[in-house]
Design a protein around this motif. Structure first.
Motif, short mmCIF file in Angstrom:
data_model
loop_
_atom_site.label_atom_id
_atom_site.label_comp_id
_atom_site.label_asym_id
_atom_site.label_seq_id
_atom_site.Cartn_x
_atom_site.Cartn_y
_atom_site.Cartn_z
N PHE A 181 0.43 -1.50 -0.33
CA PHE A 181 0.42 0.03 -0.06
C PHE A 181 0.93 1.30 0.36
O PHE A 181 1.64 0.94 1.24
N ILE A 182 0.80 2.11 -1.10
CA ILE A 182 1.35 3.23 -1.13
C ILE A 182 0.85 4.67 -0.37
O ILE A 182 -0.37 4.42 -1.21
N ASP A 183 1.25 5.26 0.46
CA ASP A 183 0.92 6.44 0.40
C ASP A 183 1.59 7.89 0.40
O ASP A 183 2.73 7.86 1.04
N ALA A 184 0.62 8.47 -0.81
CA ALA A 184 1.45 8.84 -1.81
C ALA A 184 0.59 10.46 -1.30
O ALA A 184 0.92 11.25 -1.76
N PRO A 188 3.52 16.19 -4.59
CA PRO A 188 2.20 16.73 -5.21
C PRO A 188 1.53 16.33 -7.03
O PRO A 188 2.09 15.09 -6.95
N ASP A 189 0.49 16.69 -6.92
CA ASP A 189 -0.80 16.53 -8.00
C ASP A 189 0.61 16.49 -9.61
O ASP A 189 1.38 17.22 -9.45
N LEU A 213 1.15 1.70 -11.25
CA LEU A 213 0.98 3.25 -11.50
C LEU A 213 -0.07 4.17 -10.61
O LEU A 213 -1.12 3.13 -10.09
N LEU A 214 -0.15 5.17 -10.38
CA LEU A 214 -0.52 5.80 -9.34
C LEU A 214 -1.52 6.13 -9.67
O LEU A 214 -2.32 7.32 -10.28
N GLU A 215 -2.47 5.03 -10.93
CA GLU A 215 -3.88 6.00 -11.60
C GLU A 215 -4.45 7.23 -10.49
O GLU A 215 -5.12 6.97 -9.61
N GLU A 219 -8.18 13.03 -8.50
CA GLU A 219 -8.97 12.57 -7.90
C GLU A 219 -9.01 11.23 -6.67
O GLU A 219 -10.12 11.54 -5.46
N ASP A 220 -8.28 11.20 -6.85
CA ASP A 220 -8.19 10.13 -5.20
C ASP A 220 -7.98 10.97 -3.92
O ASP A 220 -7.50 11.67 -3.39
#
Lengths: 262, 177
Positions: A181-184, A188-189, A213-215, A219-220
């Motif tokens: 689980f990546i907490d991003a 930045p956007d 990818l962090l698709e 929006e997330d």
């Protein structure tokens, strides 16, 4: 009073003839009202006088002539029943008007209430939706918390690199389930046309393997992304790549990097 | 309908009620006027005038003053007497005291009188004694008071009432037959 004697006196015949004084007329009238037999006698005398006078009649011109005369004098003729509008009729109209106004007012009130109920119902639906959403969100958060608290989780902090020193991220790695689980939240956007790509790294020699990818980053809401990681990773890195991702990482655009300690 | 109700409607200026009253009494009123003026055409004209007067003065009638018919009867007698006192009438040389109502009856042909019962009554009236004819004439057609009749016929005051009652009773008996 002896009514027989009174009748026999002959005063009633003079009464019908109309030749009594005013006082005598009143006296006869009162006696007739008091004693029915006197009234009956008067009516019988009148009937005989009517018969008598009829025999000498020359005939009459008729009521049509009277009607014409009344017409010329401006009398309105009565047609059957009298068309007199009394105060009761006006009262009736007034009452029905008030009643109608009351009905209209009640109808308006009822419509207002119905529309109020509709508004409240809509608000209720919205609130219920919000509650449902909150419950779902809470459930997700509970799930997330449960996930990162799992005893098999290894936490790998990823620090900011040259391109973006203030950036940071965390990787929660469940080796047992082969998931990361990546907490991003600390990234930045990404600019338009670019996407973050997560890499599993093997050191000595450095060998990157794309984890995904962090698709839909912007929006997330919670910026936590679940990725599969079947690799024996020694470190994790996140780079900015053109949309769709790259086969190999562009290390010049390495945003964060962290080494798995165990 | 009750006479009282018709009269009440008439006093409220109901022309339908008025027509009923006209049909009830106009023949009688015209007959009374005719015995005074002794002229059928004049009597019929005065009779219409009388009913117009009755209509225009409807509110002045009051049951406590007498019978409704009697009220019209008085108006009619006054109108007829006014007529014969007028100049134009005096010129037409009528001697009213000479002819009693029986004079009119005698001059009338039977077919003019119409119905059988009226013919029967007419014959009965013609057979009345002179005493009855004169007292009925004065009281009912001329409107003399008891005192005036007493003076005119030279009989005691009390006799006027009793004789008249006996005469009217004869007519009533004839009607009852």
């Amino acid at each position: 009073m002896d009514t027989k004697e009174y009748i026999a006196s002959g005063i009633l015949e003079l009464y019908v003839a109309g030749t009594l004084s005013e006082l005598e007329n009143l006296e006869v009238y009162l006696n007739a009202e008091k004693y029915p037999e006197i009234k009956k006698e008067i009516e019988a005398i009148e009937a005989s006088v009517l018969s008598l006078t009829r025999t000498v009649s020359p005939g009459t011109i008729g009521f049509d002539d009277i009607r014409n005369r009344m017409d010329m004098e401006g009398f309105p003729l009565t047609e059957g029943t009298k068309n007199k509008v009394g105060w009761t009729a006006y009262l009736g109209w007034a009452v029905s008007l008030i009643f109608m106004a009351g009905l209209i007012w009640l109808y308006e009130q009822n419509n207002q209430l119905i529309s109020d109920i509709e508004v409240v119902s809509l608000q209720n639906i919205t609130l219920e939706q919000q509650i449902a959403d909150s419950e779902i969100s809470l459930a997700k958060k509970d799930e997330l918390l449960a996930t990162i608290r799992d005893k098999n989780i290894t936490v790998v902090p990823l620090g900011g690199q040259t391109v973006s020193p203030t950036s940071y991220a965390k990787a929660y790695w469940n080796k047992h389930e082969k998931k990361v689980f990546i907490d991003a939240q600390g990234l930045p956007d990404p600019p338009d046309g670019f996407v973050y790509q997560v890499w599993s790294l093997k050191l000595n020699p450095l060998r990157p393997t794309s984890m995904g990818l962090l698709e839909d980053f912007v929006e997330d809401d919670n910026k936590v992304f679940a990725l599969a990681n079947p690799n024996e990773s020694e470190a994790f890195g996140i780079t900015l790549e053109p949309a769709g991702g790259s086969a190999a990482p562009n290390l010049e655009q390495l945003y964060t990097l962290g080494v798995a300690t165990s | 309908m009750e006479l009282e109700l018709i009269v009440a409607q008439f006093q409220k200026k109901d022309t339908v009620a008025f027509e009923k009253l006209y049909n009830m009494y106009s023949e009688n009123i015209c007959g009374v006027i005719n015995t005074i003026v002794q002229n059928s055409n004049v009597a019929e004209e005065i009779c219409q005038d009388v009913f117009m007067k009755v209509w225009n003065n409807s509110e002045s009638y009051n049951a406590s003053k007498g019978r409704f018919f009697t009220w019209i009867l008085n108006i009619a007698r006054n109108a007829a007497i006014d007529e014969i006192r007028s100049k134009s009438y005096k010129n037409s040389k009528k001697n009213l005291s000479a002819d009693y109502f029986v004079g009119i009856l005698e001059s009338k042909e039977d077919h003019e009188s119409g119905k059988e019962d009226i013919i029967g009554l007419k014959n009965h009236l013609l057979s009345l004694k002179e005493k009855c004819v004169e007292i009925i004439e004065l009281l009912y057609f001329k409107g003399f008071t008891q005192k005036e009749v007493s003076k005119e016929l030279n009989i005691p005051l009390g006799t006027v009432k009793t004789r008249n009652r006996s005469c009217i009773s004869q007519i009533r008996n004839n009607l009852a037959l």
